[in-house]
Structure formats: C-alpha cells, structure tokens
Design a protein around this motif. Structure first.
Motif, PDB file in Angstrom:
ATOM      1  N   PHE A 209      -0.584 -65.493 -15.674  1.00 16.64           N
ATOM      2  CA  PHE A 209      -1.962 -65.093 -15.965  1.00 16.64           C
ATOM      3  C   PHE A 209      -2.491 -64.295 -14.777  1.00 16.64           C
ATOM      4  O   PHE A 209      -1.923 -64.333 -13.683  1.00 16.64           O
ATOM      5  N   VAL A 210      -3.610 -63.600 -15.009  1.00  9.89           N
ATOM      6  CA  VAL A 210      -4.119 -62.734 -13.938  1.00  9.89           C
ATOM      7  C   VAL A 210      -5.637 -62.808 -13.906  1.00  9.89           C
ATOM      8  O   VAL A 210      -6.280 -63.043 -14.936  1.00  9.89           O
ATOM      9  N   ALA A 211      -6.194 -62.623 -12.713  1.00  7.80           N
ATOM     10  CA  ALA A 211      -7.652 -62.670 -12.562  1.00  7.80           C
ATOM     11  C   ALA A 211      -8.090 -61.842 -11.366  1.00  7.80           C
ATOM     12  O   ALA A 211      -7.364 -61.719 -10.379  1.00  7.80           O
TER      13      ALA A 211
ATOM     14  N   ASP B 229       3.550 -55.706 -16.305  1.00  2.84           N
ATOM     15  CA  ASP B 229       3.030 -54.388 -16.692  1.00  2.84           C
ATOM     16  C   ASP B 229       1.806 -54.028 -15.853  1.00  2.84           C
ATOM     17  O   ASP B 229       0.815 -54.786 -15.821  1.00  2.84           O
ATOM     18  N   LEU B 230       1.886 -52.886 -15.186  1.00  4.89           N
ATOM     19  CA  LEU B 230       0.772 -52.379 -14.381  1.00  4.89           C
ATOM     20  C   LEU B 230       0.323 -51.045 -14.987  1.00  4.89           C
ATOM     21  O   LEU B 230       1.146 -50.334 -15.575  1.00  4.89           O
ATOM     22  N   ASP B 231      -0.951 -50.685 -14.802  1.00  5.26           N
ATOM     23  CA  ASP B 231      -1.365 -49.362 -15.270  1.00  5.26           C
ATOM     24  C   ASP B 231      -1.011 -48.319 -14.209  1.00  5.26           C
ATOM     25  O   ASP B 231      -0.453 -48.646 -13.166  1.00  5.26           O
ATOM     26  N   GLU B 232      -1.383 -47.070 -14.468  1.00  2.00           N
ATOM     27  CA  GLU B 232      -0.933 -45.989 -13.565  1.00  2.00           C
ATOM     28  C   GLU B 232      -1.544 -46.100 -12.170  1.00  2.00           C
ATOM     29  O   GLU B 232      -1.006 -45.570 -11.206  1.00  2.00           O
ATOM     30  N   SER B 233      -2.673 -46.849 -12.046  1.00  2.00           N
ATOM     31  CA  SER B 233      -3.271 -47.048 -10.712  1.00  2.00           C
ATOM     32  C   SER B 233      -2.782 -48.338 -10.058  1.00  2.00           C
ATOM     33  O   SER B 233      -3.214 -48.673  -8.955  1.00  2.00           O
ATOM     34  N   GLY B 234      -1.928 -49.070 -10.755  1.00  4.64           N
ATOM     35  CA  GLY B 234      -1.366 -50.275 -10.149  1.00  4.64           C
ATOM     36  C   GLY B 234      -2.087 -51.558 -10.522  1.00  4.64           C
ATOM     37  O   GLY B 234      -1.719 -52.638 -10.047  1.00  4.64           O
ATOM     38  N   TYR B 235      -3.125 -51.470 -11.371  1.00  4.62           N
ATOM     39  CA  TYR B 235      -3.815 -52.697 -11.793  1.00  4.62           C
ATOM     40  C   TYR B 235      -2.970 -53.432 -12.839  1.00  4.62           C
ATOM     41  O   TYR B 235      -2.347 -52.790 -13.694  1.00  4.62           O
ATOM     42  N   VAL B 236      -2.962 -54.757 -12.775  1.00  8.78           N
ATOM     43  CA  VAL B 236      -2.237 -55.544 -13.775  1.00  8.78           C
ATOM     44  C   VAL B 236      -2.933 -55.355 -15.125  1.00  8.78           C
ATOM     45  O   VAL B 236      -4.164 -55.439 -15.218  1.00  8.78           O
ATOM     46  N   ILE B 237      -2.140 -55.100 -16.154  1.00 12.19           N
ATOM     47  CA  ILE B 237      -2.702 -54.923 -17.498  1.00 12.19           C
ATOM     48  C   ILE B 237      -2.868 -56.300 -18.138  1.00 12.19           C
ATOM     49  O   ILE B 237      -1.906 -57.074 -18.216  1.00 12.19           O
ATOM     50  N   ARG B 238      -4.112 -56.577 -18.554  1.00 11.23           N
ATOM     51  CA  ARG B 238      -4.376 -57.870 -19.190  1.00 11.23           C
ATOM     52  C   ARG B 238      -4.210 -57.758 -20.691  1.00 11.23           C
ATOM     53  O   ARG B 238      -4.618 -56.753 -21.296  1.00 11.23           O
ATOM     54  N   GLY B 239      -3.596 -58.777 -21.272  1.00 12.88           N
ATOM     55  CA  GLY B 239      -3.517 -58.823 -22.726  1.00 12.88           C
ATOM     56  C   GLY B 239      -4.714 -59.601 -23.218  1.00 12.88           C
ATOM     57  O   GLY B 239      -5.840 -59.393 -22.757  1.00 12.88           O
ATOM     58  N   GLN B 240      -4.468 -60.548 -24.123  1.00 15.60           N
ATOM     59  CA  GLN B 240      -5.567 -61.361 -24.607  1.00 15.60           C
ATOM     60  C   GLN B 240      -6.026 -62.299 -23.489  1.00 15.60           C
ATOM     61  O   GLN B 240      -5.184 -62.907 -22.802  1.00 15.60           O
ATOM     62  N   GLY B 241      -7.332 -62.423 -23.290  1.00 18.77           N
ATOM     63  CA  GLY B 241      -7.847 -63.296 -22.236  1.00 18.77           C
ATOM     64  C   GLY B 241      -7.282 -62.891 -20.897  1.00 18.77           C
ATOM     65  O   GLY B 241      -7.366 -61.747 -20.489  1.00 18.77           O
ATOM     66  N   ALA B 242      -6.684 -63.849 -20.222  1.00 18.88           N
ATOM     67  CA  ALA B 242      -6.167 -63.592 -18.874  1.00 18.88           C
ATOM     68  C   ALA B 242      -4.649 -63.433 -18.873  1.00 18.88           C
ATOM     69  O   ALA B 242      -4.020 -63.501 -17.817  1.00 18.88           O
ATOM     70  N   GLN B 243      -4.071 -63.222 -20.051  1.00 21.96           N
ATOM     71  CA  GLN B 243      -2.603 -63.167 -20.121  1.00 21.96           C
ATOM     72  C   GLN B 243      -2.050 -61.841 -19.647  1.00 21.96           C
ATOM     73  O   GLN B 243      -2.666 -60.799 -19.833  1.00 21.96           O
ATOM     74  N   THR B 244      -0.886 -61.915 -19.035  1.00 16.59           N
ATOM     75  CA  THR B 244      -0.133 -60.698 -18.725  1.00 16.59           C
ATOM     76  C   THR B 244       0.915 -60.532 -19.824  1.00 16.59           C
ATOM     77  O   THR B 244       0.933 -61.286 -20.794  1.00 16.59           O
ATOM     78  N   ASN B 245       1.817 -59.598 -19.630  1.00  6.62           N
ATOM     79  CA  ASN B 245       2.875 -59.405 -20.635  1.00  6.62           C
ATOM     80  C   ASN B 245       3.944 -60.490 -20.543  1.00  6.62           C
ATOM     81  O   ASN B 245       4.835 -60.548 -21.385  1.00  6.62           O
ATOM     82  N   ILE B 246       3.863 -61.349 -19.527  1.00  5.83           N
ATOM     83  CA  ILE B 246       4.852 -62.421 -19.397  1.00  5.83           C
ATOM     84  C   ILE B 246       4.189 -63.761 -19.736  1.00  5.83           C
ATOM     85  O   ILE B 246       3.166 -64.133 -19.132  1.00  5.83           O
ATOM     86  N   SER B 247       4.778 -64.444 -20.677  1.00  8.75           N
ATOM     87  CA  SER B 247       4.257 -65.727 -21.109  1.00  8.75           C
ATOM     88  C   SER B 247       4.284 -66.707 -19.930  1.00  8.75           C
ATOM     89  O   SER B 247       5.328 -66.895 -19.298  1.00  8.75           O
ATOM     90  N   GLY B 248       3.135 -67.312 -19.634  1.00 11.41           N
ATOM     91  CA  GLY B 248       3.076 -68.261 -18.519  1.00 11.41           C
ATOM     92  C   GLY B 248       2.573 -67.636 -17.229  1.00 11.41           C
ATOM     93  O   GLY B 248       2.369 -68.336 -16.233  1.00 11.41           O
TER      94      GLY B 248
END
Ligand code: NAP
Length: 311
Positions: A273-275, A252-271
């Motif tokens: 992470f993003v920083a 999941d990316l926002d409209e400007s292309g940044y990765v959307i972070r969930g809780q902490g450093a998690q992305t929408n895919i389990s396993g």
C-alpha cells in the motif's frame, strides 16, 4: 515475520503506524534518513486542523510518533536499502539485515528538488541549502543578503523565515507572479525585507574557489541579461521529487516517479500500500498525507483480515 512494515515516518507513515498499531498489527516502522519527514524542517504549521495558533512542525511529528508508540508501533531509526516485492512474504534489506513482511506500506515521502547546477552540489552546506529552518540562523547568514529561489509556498515560507536574520532576502523566481497560496504570497510581498526578482533564473552559484557561497549568477529571461548578485547564502525551494527510486522496476510509478495508486491506497502489488507525498503530486499537504496514511492502514488491516478469514 512482520505483519506490517511501514517505510517512512512523515505524516503519512506515522499516521499509518498509529492506525495499524491501534488495530493490533504491531507495525514496524523505518524512519529512513529523515525521521519525521519534511515537516520537521518547517517552522510553524498553520493549516493542520486542531491547532488554532499553529504548531511547530518538529513538535507535530514528535507528538504523532509518541501517539503511535503508545499503541505499540515500533519506530526504528534505520534505512531500507533494498526491497524484493516480487513474492510474499516481501523482503526488505534494512541496514544490511533481511526483514520479512506480510504487508508493506510505502510512505517514503519526497525530497527537495535541486536546480541541477554543478556548483550548487559542490557548495551544498557551504551556503547552498534547502532548509531555512535548519540553517537560516547560522552566523554566516546573519545580517547578510540571502537569495531564495522559487515561487511556491515553500519559497515564501523560507523567505519570510529568513527575514529574521538577513539584512535582505531576494526572492528569485522564473515568472512574474508567485505560485504560492494567496495568503502566503500577500504576506511575502508585503514584507519590506523581501525583494522579488521576477522572470529570473539562477545559472550558477559562486564561488567554488573560496569554498563558500559569495553570490549567484542570474539571467533575466525577458532580456537575456546576465548579472551576479552578491549574497552569503542560497536557499533553494523549487518543489520536491518523490523518494521512490527504491521501488523502481517493482512498483508502477508514473513518469515523474510518483507511485501510482489503484483503488484506495493499493499499489499494483497485492499487499503493498502507499500513502503521502511519494504518491501525491497534487495536494502535498500534511493533512492529506496523514489522511492517506490512515487510508493505507485501513486497507492493509482489511487485506490481512480477509486473508485470515480465508485461511
Ligand atoms: P511548488 O508549489 O511545486 O512550487 C515550486 C516553485 O519552484 C514554483 O514556483 C516553480 O516555478 C519553481 N520551480 C520549479 N522548478 C524550478 C526550476 N528548475 N528552476 C526554478 N524554479 C523552479 O512547491 P512548494 O512550494 O515546495 O510546495 C509544495 C506543496 O507544499 C504545495 O502544495 C504547497 O502548497 C505546500 N506547502 C504549503 C505550505 C503552507 O501552507 N504553509 C508551506 C510549504 C509548502 P513555477 O511557478 O514557474 O512552476
């Protein structure tokens, strides 16, 4: 099979490498095309805690890599060309070879934003540049008028750096005040070699027929007047765009292309992470990227530990 693959070796990626290495996860780290990330194109970094006299950006990143390698991080000069994050283990295609990973930390950073002019593209490296520290000292720019475009900290930094070589630096900005932090803006405007050109945009770069930069066409946004500024180089410092095209449609990316972070450093895919800058449109500092790299490593380590405990 890799425990952790880290994509990117800027502040975020290398800090994640240091932490996952110290957690005995034996991380594999891919540099991409810019080992060390954007900070390697900066001269002196004055706001990274722990360096009262500042530190050269390249040196800071080289040191961080060494520190991560001391604990077992494997840093490879290679580019991730494709990812399949639809199922675990995740698959990454790296320089044509498949690499399987239990977890992935995305720290792919951001690249320079372009003005989007056709001649800007045609004259890149022929007088159009996005990095004063990389190119400013070239003979072609010595004792010449140089144009810097932008009004943020980067533009100020570029302009100040270029005063070492240029006869004058024209800072072309689309508004009548700088976005840069107060300290940077004050220093920039106090420099007698830097002349701000307010409320002005660059509409073209000249001269493709000569295969080099001879000037820029600019437009005054208040009066609509167009004119040509003669110059030997154009240094474009108008911000950054996240390097996330590789993940489009998978994360999941926002409209400007940044990765959307969930809780902490998690992305929408389990396993996964993003920083760092690929997920941060707000702070975009070396130290915040490093902090996010640390958080991603800790989240990743806990994720793998929780899985191991369940097995
Ligand atoms: P930035 O703060 O986003 O500033 C970009 C500048 O470019 C703004 O002045 C913006 O104008 C202008 N701009 C954007 N798109 C444009 C376009 N299409 N045409 C003309 N002008 C355009 O980016 P940055 O300066 O690269 O800084 C990024 C982050 O890194 C910031 O958080 C900054 O504090 C940090 N940084 C810190 C340091 C330091 O502390 N030494 C050095 C470099 C960067 P507007 O002002 O009108 O929006």
């Amino acid at each position: 099979m890799e425990n952790v693959v880290i994509i990117g070796t800027g502040c975020a990626g290398l800090t994640a490498a240091l932490y996952t290495a110290r957690a005995n996860l034996n991380p594999l780290v891919f540099t991409g095309t810019m080992p060390g990330g954007l900070l390697t194109t900066t001269s002196i970094v004055e706001n990274f805690p722990g360096f009262p006299d500042g530190i050269d950006g390249y040196e800071l990143m080289a040191n961080t890599q060494k520190q991560a390698e001391r604990f077992g991080a494997r840093v490879q000069f290679a580019t991730v060309e494709k990812v399949d994050l639809s199922k675990r283990p995740f698959t990454l295609i790296v320089d044509g070879e498949a690499v399987l990973a239990q977890t992935v930390i995305i720290a792919s950073g951001a690249g320079h934003r372009h003005l989007g002019l056709n001649n800007e593209h045609l004259l890149e490296k022929k007088g159009v540049t996005y990095c004063a520290t990389c190119d400013g000292a070239l003979p072609v720019f010595r004792n010449k008028t140089l144009v810097v475009v932008g009004g943020g900290d980067s533009a100020c930094e570029e302009a100040m750096y270029l005063t070492r070589f240029a006869s004058e630096v024209l800072l072309v900005h689309r508004r009548d005040s700088l976005r840069a932090s107060n300290i940077m803006a004050e220093r920039t405007l106090a420099n007698p070699k830097i002349k701000p050109v307010w409320n002005t945009v660059v509409t073209d770069v000249l001269d493709v027929t000569q295969n080099k930069v001879t000037g820029v066409k600019v437009k005054d946004l208040l009066t609509g007047t167009e004119r040509t500024i003669d110059c030997a180089g154009v240094f474009i410092a108008i911000g950054h765009v996240p390097n996330t095209q590789l993940f489009a449609g998978q994360i999941d990316l926002d409209e400007s292309g940044y990765v959307i972070r969930g809780q902490g450093a998690q992305t929408n895919i389990s396993g996964v992470f993003v920083a760092g800058d690929c997920a941060d449109s707000v702070y975009r500092q070396a130290i915040t990227a490093a902090g996010m790299g640390c958080a991603a490593a800790i989240d990743c380590e806990r994720f793998l530990a929780a899985e191991a405990a369940q097995a």
